[in-house]
Design a protein around this motif. Structure first.
Motif, short mmCIF file in Angstrom:
data_model
loop_
_atom_site.label_atom_id
_atom_site.label_comp_id
_atom_site.label_asym_id
_atom_site.label_seq_id
_atom_site.Cartn_x
_atom_site.Cartn_y
_atom_site.Cartn_z
N ALA A 1 0.85 -1.20 0.00
CA ALA A 1 0.00 0.00 0.00
C ALA A 1 0.88 1.25 0.00
CB ALA A 1 -0.92 -0.01 1.22
N GLY A 2 0.46 2.26 -0.74
CA GLY A 2 1.23 3.49 -0.86
C GLY A 2 1.62 4.08 0.49
N SER A 3 0.74 3.97 1.47
CA SER A 3 1.00 4.53 2.80
C SER A 3 2.10 3.77 3.54
CB SER A 3 -0.28 4.50 3.63
OG SER A 3 -0.73 3.15 3.77
N HIS A 4 2.48 2.60 3.06
CA HIS A 4 3.48 1.78 3.75
C HIS A 4 4.75 1.55 2.93
CE1 HIS A 4 0.11 1.09 6.37
NE2 HIS A 4 0.90 0.47 7.22
N ARG A 5 4.84 2.16 1.75
CA ARG A 5 6.04 1.99 0.93
C ARG A 5 7.22 2.68 1.60
NH1 ARG A 5 2.72 3.20 -4.34
NH2 ARG A 5 1.61 1.22 -4.42
N GLY A 6 8.37 2.06 1.48
CA GLY A 6 9.58 2.63 2.06
C GLY A 6 9.75 2.34 3.54
N THR A 7 8.92 1.48 4.10
CA THR A 7 8.99 1.17 5.54
C THR A 7 9.67 -0.16 5.84
OG1 THR A 7 6.87 0.01 5.58
CG2 THR A 7 6.81 2.42 5.91
N GLY A 8 10.06 -0.88 4.79
CA GLY A 8 10.65 -2.20 4.99
C GLY A 8 9.64 -3.33 4.90
N LEU A 9 8.39 -2.98 4.68
CA LEU A 9 7.33 -3.99 4.60
C LEU A 9 7.54 -4.94 3.43
CD1 LEU A 9 4.64 -5.19 5.48
CD2 LEU A 9 3.51 -3.42 4.16
N GLY A 10 7.92 -4.41 2.27
CA GLY A 10 8.15 -5.26 1.10
C GLY A 10 9.21 -6.32 1.37
N LYS A 11 10.27 -5.92 2.04
CA LYS A 11 11.34 -6.86 2.39
C LYS A 11 10.81 -7.97 3.30
CE LYS A 11 15.93 -7.07 4.50
NZ LYS A 11 17.04 -6.29 5.07
N LYS A 12 10.01 -7.58 4.29
CA LYS A 12 9.44 -8.57 5.21
C LYS A 12 8.53 -9.55 4.46
CE LYS A 12 9.22 -5.44 9.17
NZ LYS A 12 8.28 -4.70 10.03
N MET A 13 7.72 -9.02 3.54
CA MET A 13 6.81 -9.87 2.77
C MET A 13 7.59 -10.88 1.92
SD MET A 13 3.72 -7.32 1.47
CE MET A 13 3.90 -7.95 -0.16
N ILE A 14 8.60 -10.41 1.22
CA ILE A 14 9.38 -11.29 0.35
C ILE A 14 10.12 -12.33 1.18
CG2 ILE A 14 11.29 -11.41 -1.30
CD1 ILE A 14 8.70 -10.33 -2.52
N GLN A 15 10.71 -11.91 2.27
CA GLN A 15 11.42 -12.88 3.13
C GLN A 15 10.46 -13.93 3.68
OE1 GLN A 15 13.31 -10.08 5.83
NE2 GLN A 15 15.26 -10.24 4.73
N ALA A 16 9.25 -13.52 4.04
CA ALA A 16 8.26 -14.46 4.57
C ALA A 16 7.83 -15.47 3.51
CB ALA A 16 7.05 -13.71 5.13
N VAL A 17 7.62 -15.00 2.29
CA VAL A 17 7.16 -15.92 1.25
C VAL A 17 8.30 -16.83 0.78
CG1 VAL A 17 7.47 -14.57 -0.90
CG2 VAL A 17 5.49 -16.06 -0.63
N ILE A 18 9.53 -16.34 0.83
CA ILE A 18 10.68 -17.20 0.53
C ILE A 18 10.75 -18.34 1.56
CG2 ILE A 18 13.21 -17.31 0.56
CD1 ILE A 18 13.18 -14.51 -0.79
N ALA A 19 10.53 -18.02 2.81
CA ALA A 19 10.54 -19.05 3.86
C ALA A 19 9.46 -20.10 3.61
CB ALA A 19 10.37 -18.41 5.24
N ILE A 20 8.29 -19.66 3.17
CA ILE A 20 7.20 -20.59 2.86
C ILE A 20 7.60 -21.49 1.69
CG2 ILE A 20 4.85 -20.77 1.94
CD1 ILE A 20 4.26 -18.15 3.58
N ALA A 21 8.16 -20.89 0.64
CA ALA A 21 8.59 -21.68 -0.53
C ALA A 21 9.63 -22.72 -0.12
CB ALA A 21 9.14 -20.75 -1.61
N ARG A 22 10.56 -22.32 0.70
CA ARG A 22 11.60 -23.24 1.19
C ARG A 22 10.95 -24.39 1.98
NH1 ARG A 22 14.93 -19.65 3.42
NH2 ARG A 22 16.24 -19.54 1.60
N GLU A 23 10.03 -24.06 2.87
CA GLU A 23 9.34 -25.08 3.67
C GLU A 23 8.56 -26.04 2.79
OE1 GLU A 23 6.85 -22.92 6.37
OE2 GLU A 23 8.55 -22.05 7.43
N ARG A 24 8.06 -25.56 1.67
CA ARG A 24 7.27 -26.40 0.76
C ARG A 24 8.14 -27.17 -0.24
NH1 ARG A 24 1.73 -24.90 -0.08
NH2 ARG A 24 1.73 -26.85 -1.25
N GLY A 25 9.46 -27.08 -0.10
CA GLY A 25 10.36 -27.89 -0.91
C GLY A 25 10.97 -27.21 -2.11
#
Length: 147
Positions: A88-112
Motif C-alpha cells: 500500500a502506498g502509505s506503507h512503501r519505504g517502511t521495509g514492509l516489502g522486504k518482510k513480505m518477500i522474506q516471509a514468502v521465501i521461507a514458505i517456498a523453502r518449507e514447501r520444498g
C-alpha cells in the motif's frame, strides 16, 4: 500480524493496491470485481497456488501470490513463482516489502522449493533495485506473448 492467506472478501482491497501504481492504473478496474473473484477462486482451489496478504493493525497493507512449480529439469527442482507484489502506498519505504518477500521465501523453502523467481516490468527500476538488494539476480531475459 504479518503474512497470511488472503480471504475472498479481501479481493477488493488487493485490487485497490494493484491499481495504486503507475502501471496498474491502466490495467486494473474496480468497477467489476467478477474477473478478480474468478481468479481468486481458481487460486484458492489449487493447492500449489496461494494468494497472500500482509496485515498490520487489522489493515491489509500488502499482497502477493506464490505458485509452487514442480519440475523435471535440474534434478526435479521445485520453484516458487512470486507474482503481484504490492505494498500500500502509505506503507512503501517502511521495509514492509522486504518482510513480505522474506516471509514468502521461507514458505517456498518449507514447501520444498530450491529456488524462487519473479518477473518485474522493465519500467519498474525501483522494484528491480529492491529485488537485487534482496539477493535476486537478473539471470534470464523474460519474454511474454499476449493471447
Amino acid at each position: 500480524m504479518g503474512l497470511r492467506e488472503a480471504r475472498r472478501d479481501e479481493v477488493r482491497r488487493i485490487v485497490e493496491m494493484l491499481i495504486d501504481d503507475d502501471l496498474g492504473k491502466g490495467r486494473e478496474d474496480l468497477s467489476d470485481l467478477t474477473p478478480y473473484l474468478k481468479g481468486f477462486d481458481a487460486i484458492a482451489a489449487d493447492p500449489l497456488n496461494t494468494q497472500y496478504v500482509w496485515e498490520e493493525n487489522g489493515e491489509v497493507v500488502g499482497c502477493l501470490q506464490l505458485t509452487l512449480i514442480p519440475g523435471i529439469a535440474q534434478r526435479g527442482m521445485w520453484r516458487g513463482q512470486i507474482e503481484g507484489v504490492r505494498v500500500a502506498g502509505s506503507h512503501r519505504g517502511t521495509g514492509l516489502g522486504k518482510k513480505m518477500i522474506q516471509a514468502v521465501i521461507a514458505i517456498a523453502r518449507e514447501r520444498g522449493c530450491a529456488q524462487v523467481q519473479l518477473t518485474t516490468n522493465k519500467a519498474r527500476t525501483d522494484a528491480q533495485r529492491f529485488y537485487e538488494q534482496l539477493g535476486f539476480e537478473k539471470s534470464h531475459e523474460g519474454m511474454k506473448l499476449k493471447l
